[in-house]
Design a protein around this motif. Structure first.
Motif, PDB file in Angstrom:
ATOM      1  N   ASP A 134       0.987  -1.341  -0.248  1.00  0.00           N
ATOM      2  CA  ASP A 134      -0.216   0.043  -0.109  1.00  0.00           C
ATOM      3  C   ASP A 134       0.916   1.305   0.113  1.00  0.00           C
ATOM      4  OD1 ASP A 134      -2.645  -0.990  -0.185  1.00  0.00           O
ATOM      5  OD2 ASP A 134      -2.826  -1.342   1.978  1.00  0.00           O
ATOM      6  N   TYR A 167      -4.559   1.295  -1.378  1.00  0.00           N
ATOM      7  CA  TYR A 167      -3.631   1.812  -2.580  1.00  0.00           C
ATOM      8  C   TYR A 167      -3.008   1.002  -3.541  1.00  0.00           C
ATOM      9  CZ  TYR A 167       0.281   4.541  -4.848  1.00  0.00           C
ATOM     10  OH  TYR A 167       1.043   5.234  -5.613  1.00  0.00           O
ATOM     11  N   GLN A 189      -1.937   9.672  -2.463  1.00  0.00           N
ATOM     12  CA  GLN A 189      -1.727   8.291  -1.599  1.00  0.00           C
ATOM     13  C   GLN A 189      -0.106   8.068  -0.860  1.00  0.00           C
ATOM     14  OE1 GLN A 189      -2.981   8.351  -4.414  1.00  0.00           O
ATOM     15  NE2 GLN A 189      -4.971   7.078  -4.682  1.00  0.00           N
TER      16      GLN A 189
END
Length: 465
Positions: free
Chosen positions: A31, A39, A116
């Motif tokens: 992620d 993500y 992100q």
């Protein structure tokens, strides 16, 4: 809104052939570096949808016969956003371009930095800026194509930081994307057409014409003699009268005659083909006062900055300074055409920084390592004309003059009646042949024997230094 082509479809649109560069490995942390939940799943969906592993495709390709490194953004991959792995690919592409002495062409379609990955994504802009600066120092051109959308840090680095920027019609371009700009903001300000109008981009180009336009620019900008001695640009031939004016006032009237050849006529006769830059990158353009760009002359590239006969505005001087600095960095000789009654001197011009803009051109000419050739083709009005002139390599046509001040203004300062303007013009010694005698210009183009005689004659003027 223009059609959003994938990265590879866009590459096929603009290149004759394309070969992808080896892919550097990105971060494998689950992620991403922030551990942003979901993500990995978002990246997996983006990869499945687009067939790409990241938001950029980098490789080498031929554009109308000129080899370049191309960087194509895939907007379908998380909005073409920049993350750490994107930065790795961009760094590798720029390094390859420098190693192999190739121009760089970013084909941009991005919404900005990847949230992100937080600040680690944002700092990729510093990496990109560093690579662009190193490539600039290496004397390699950078040409950006602004697709829809080009916003955020991608616009503020790869786009606005390029030497020449071409934009697709209707593309959304701006630092602020559509979801973060003020609600009351005029959407027309965030378009390709608006960015060209305010001098932040050079031209809007239809997709069908883009390959040819890119090819012209790459061909022109890749011919410099970086680190070597570029030969001076040849002096243009005279297009107007060749007999010398009898009096100073005759010279003024000739230069102001509406039928006298102007900058576009000289550029048309001088170049086989040419391409123009537009804008000072500070919010302004001066299409009525200054023409700047690059053209092909006798199989090589010459840069040009040409006054058009109108009063030159601050944006015109800043565009000329931009042109001269770019030509100097790429090792391309410069031709300047002087033709202005003087710099624009109204209140608006002062608010736009007329003095600082003129100083930029004086400085750019003075600092140029490439040879600069100047031809006075009409009015040479005071410092607004002299800023564009090459010390020691100025030529004049027989229908031109060059003066410290316009004769009418000189007479007014001296409190002389209008009837003495012509006599004042004679006293100022502004005729082309006077300028030769004074050592200000090297010769009168088109006048028999003037060049040879002047070049071999000791000059009275002091050498620049």
């Amino acid at each position: 809104m223009p059609e959003r082509l994938s990265a590879r479809r866009f590459l096929a649109l603009v290149t004759d052939s394309f070969r992808e560069l080896p892919l550097p490995e990105g971060s494998s942390a689950a992620d991403g570096p922030l551990g942003w939940q979901g993500y990995d799943a978002s990246r997996a969906r983006a990869a499945e949808r687009t067939g790409e592993r990241e938001s950029v495709v980098c490789g080498t390709g031929s554009v109308e016969g000129t080899e370049a490194v191309l960087i194509a953004f895939e907007f379908g991959f998380l909005g073409g956003s920049l993350g750490e792995a994107t930065g790795d690919r961009l760094v590798a592409a720029y390094a390859y371009a420098r190693e192999h002495r190739l121009p760089v062409v970013p084909l941009i379609a991005t919404g900005g930095s990847r949230m992100q990955e937080g600040m680690l994504a944002l700092t990729q802009l510093q990496r990109v800026a560093r690579q662009s600066a190193l490539t600039r120092e290496a004397g390699l051109p950078q040409l950006a194509v602004l697709r829809d959308p080009t916003t955020g840090g991608g616009w503020a680095t790869l786009g606005a930081g390029a030497d020449v920027t071409l934009a697709l019609p209707g593309a959304q371009i701006g630092f602020a994307g559509s979801r973060v700009r003020p609600l009351y903001a005029d959407p027309a300000a965030y378009t390709a057409e608006s960015q060209v109008a305010v001098g932040s981009a050079d031209a809007v180009v239809e997709p069908g014409a883009l390959r040819r336009e890119l090819g012209v620019w790459l061909r022109l900008l890749s011919r410099g003699v970086v680190g070597g001695a570029a030969a001076p640009a040849p002096v243009p031939d005279a297009l107007g009268v060749t007999d010398l004016p009898r009096t100073g006032w005759d010279a003024v009237r000739r230069a102001r005659a509406p039928e006298r050849p102007r900058a576009r006529s000289y550029l048309d006769a001088y170049f086989r083909f040419r391409a123009e830059i537009s804008g000072d990158r500070c919010g302004g353009t001066d299409p009525d006062g200054m023409l700047c760009g690059f053209g092909e002359r006798d199989g090589r590239t010459v840069a040009f900055a040409a006054q058009t006969g109108a009063a030159t505005r601050p944006a015109g001087y800043r565009t000329a300074a931009r042109l001269i600095r770019l030509a100097d960095r790429l090792g391309i000789p410069v031709l300047t055409l002087v033709d202005t009654p003087g710099a624009a001197n109204g209140a608006e011009a002062e608010r736009e920084g007329a003095g600082a803009a003129i100083a930029e051109v004086f400085g750019a000419v003075a600092a140029a390592r490439v040879p600069v050739t100047t031809l006075v083709v009409g009015e040479g009005g005071s410092g607004g004309a002299l800023a564009l002139a090459a010390p020691g390599n100025i030529w004049a046509t027989a229908d031109s003059y060059f003066s410290v001040i316009a004769p009418e203004l000189a007479a007014a300062i001296l409190k002389r009646p209008p009837g003495e303007v012509a006599a004042t013009a004679d006293q100022l010694r502004i005729r082309p042949q006077d300028l030769v005698e004074l050592g200000v210009v090297r010769g009168v183009v088109g006048h028999p024997h003037s060049r040879d005689q002047v070049i071999s004659r000791p000059r009275r003027g002091r050498s620049p230094g």
